[in-house]
Scaffold this motif. Structure first.
Motif, short mmCIF file in Angstrom:
data_model
loop_
_atom_site.label_atom_id
_atom_site.label_comp_id
_atom_site.label_asym_id
_atom_site.label_seq_id
_atom_site.Cartn_x
_atom_site.Cartn_y
_atom_site.Cartn_z
N GLY A 135 0.85 -1.08 -0.43
CA GLY A 135 0.10 0.09 -0.01
C GLY A 135 0.88 1.02 0.19
O GLY A 135 0.49 2.29 -0.96
N TRP A 136 1.83 1.28 0.74
CA TRP A 136 2.65 2.48 0.91
C TRP A 136 3.62 2.68 -0.51
O TRP A 136 4.03 3.79 -0.86
CB TRP A 136 3.61 2.07 2.28
N TRP A 181 2.11 1.73 -3.05
CA TRP A 181 1.56 2.29 -4.17
C TRP A 181 1.73 3.77 -4.30
O TRP A 181 1.30 4.35 -4.84
CB TRP A 181 0.27 1.55 -4.41
N ILE A 182 1.72 3.96 -3.30
CA ILE A 182 1.37 5.64 -2.78
C ILE A 182 2.89 6.83 -3.08
O ILE A 182 2.46 7.26 -3.53
CB ILE A 182 0.94 5.97 -0.87
N MET A 183 4.31 5.53 -3.00
CA MET A 183 4.91 6.43 -3.16
C MET A 183 4.49 6.95 -5.32
O MET A 183 5.04 8.05 -4.77
CB MET A 183 5.60 5.45 -2.51
N LEU A 184 4.09 5.72 -5.15
CA LEU A 184 4.43 5.79 -6.70
C LEU A 184 3.86 6.92 -7.49
O LEU A 184 4.18 7.53 -8.11
CB LEU A 184 4.10 4.03 -7.36
N ILE A 185 2.09 7.34 -6.50
CA ILE A 185 1.80 7.91 -7.22
C ILE A 185 2.41 9.04 -6.77
O ILE A 185 1.83 10.27 -7.98
CB ILE A 185 0.39 7.89 -6.55
N LEU A 186 2.56 9.68 -5.94
CA LEU A 186 3.22 10.48 -5.54
C LEU A 186 4.48 10.58 -6.57
O LEU A 186 4.49 11.88 -6.94
CB LEU A 186 3.75 11.14 -3.92
N SER A 187 5.13 10.02 -7.18
CA SER A 187 6.45 9.65 -8.03
C SER A 187 5.36 10.15 -9.39
O SER A 187 6.30 12.02 -9.52
CB SER A 187 7.23 8.95 -7.90
N GLY A 188 4.76 10.24 -9.06
CA GLY A 188 3.95 10.63 -9.89
C GLY A 188 3.35 11.50 -10.93
O GLY A 188 3.67 12.89 -11.44
N LEU A 235 7.02 -3.34 -5.66
CA LEU A 235 5.91 -3.02 -7.00
C LEU A 235 6.88 -3.66 -8.15
O LEU A 235 7.89 -3.27 -7.75
CB LEU A 235 5.41 -1.99 -7.39
N PRO A 236 6.27 -4.40 -8.70
CA PRO A 236 6.12 -5.38 -10.01
C PRO A 236 7.13 -4.19 -11.17
O PRO A 236 6.11 -3.70 -11.32
CB PRO A 236 5.50 -6.18 -10.50
N LEU A 237 8.63 -4.52 -11.85
CA LEU A 237 8.42 -3.47 -12.48
C LEU A 237 7.66 -3.05 -13.30
O LEU A 237 7.03 -1.87 -13.71
CB LEU A 237 10.53 -3.62 -12.88
N GLY A 238 7.22 -3.30 -14.07
CA GLY A 238 6.23 -3.03 -15.99
C GLY A 238 5.31 -2.65 -15.07
O GLY A 238 4.68 -1.70 -15.61
N THR A 239 4.78 -3.05 -13.92
CA THR A 239 2.96 -2.18 -13.68
C THR A 239 3.54 -1.25 -13.01
O THR A 239 2.51 -0.16 -13.73
CB THR A 239 2.32 -3.38 -12.76
#
Length: 108
Positions: free
Chosen positions: A4-5, A7-14, A57-61
């Motif tokens: 969950g964290w 995904w939050i970091m990924l969304i923030l990165s985006g 997280l998986p790289l591709g996704t």
């Protein structure tokens, strides 16, 4: 770190990637030093967040989702801030990118 964290970091990165693109545009080819500095800082921030998210997280996704957030967000900033055209085709393409992001996230 939990998924969950991550995904939050990924969304923030985006989101920070979108801010970086905005700052790069405002930096005017590095002729505006405050905006150039802001773009450099934002670059470091989004890379650090992305690296942290990729630990889990998986790289591709993850990379596809991050790229989609950056692409769609940058198009929206272009439309809303810089007066770029908001044609039906552009908006449809943004919707397709977002549908792909949702599909990748739900497909696991």
């Amino acid at each position: 770190m939990t998924t969950g964290w991550a995904w939050i970091m990924l969304i923030l990165s985006g989101a920070v990637d979108v801010a970086w693109a905005f700052a790069m545009k405002k930096a005017d080819g590095f002729r505006d030093p405050p905006w150039a500095l802001a773009s450099a800082v934002l670059l470091v921030v989004f890379v650090v967040l992305l690296v942290k998210a990729l630990d889990v997280l998986p790289l591709g996704t993850a990379y596809a989702v991050w790229t989609g957030i950056g692409a769609a967000g940058s198009v929206l900033v272009g439309i809303l801030v810089f007066g770029e055209p908001a044609t039906a085709m552009r908006l449809t393409c943004i919707a397709l990118v977002l549908a792909g992001i949702i599909g990748l996230k739900t497909a696991g």
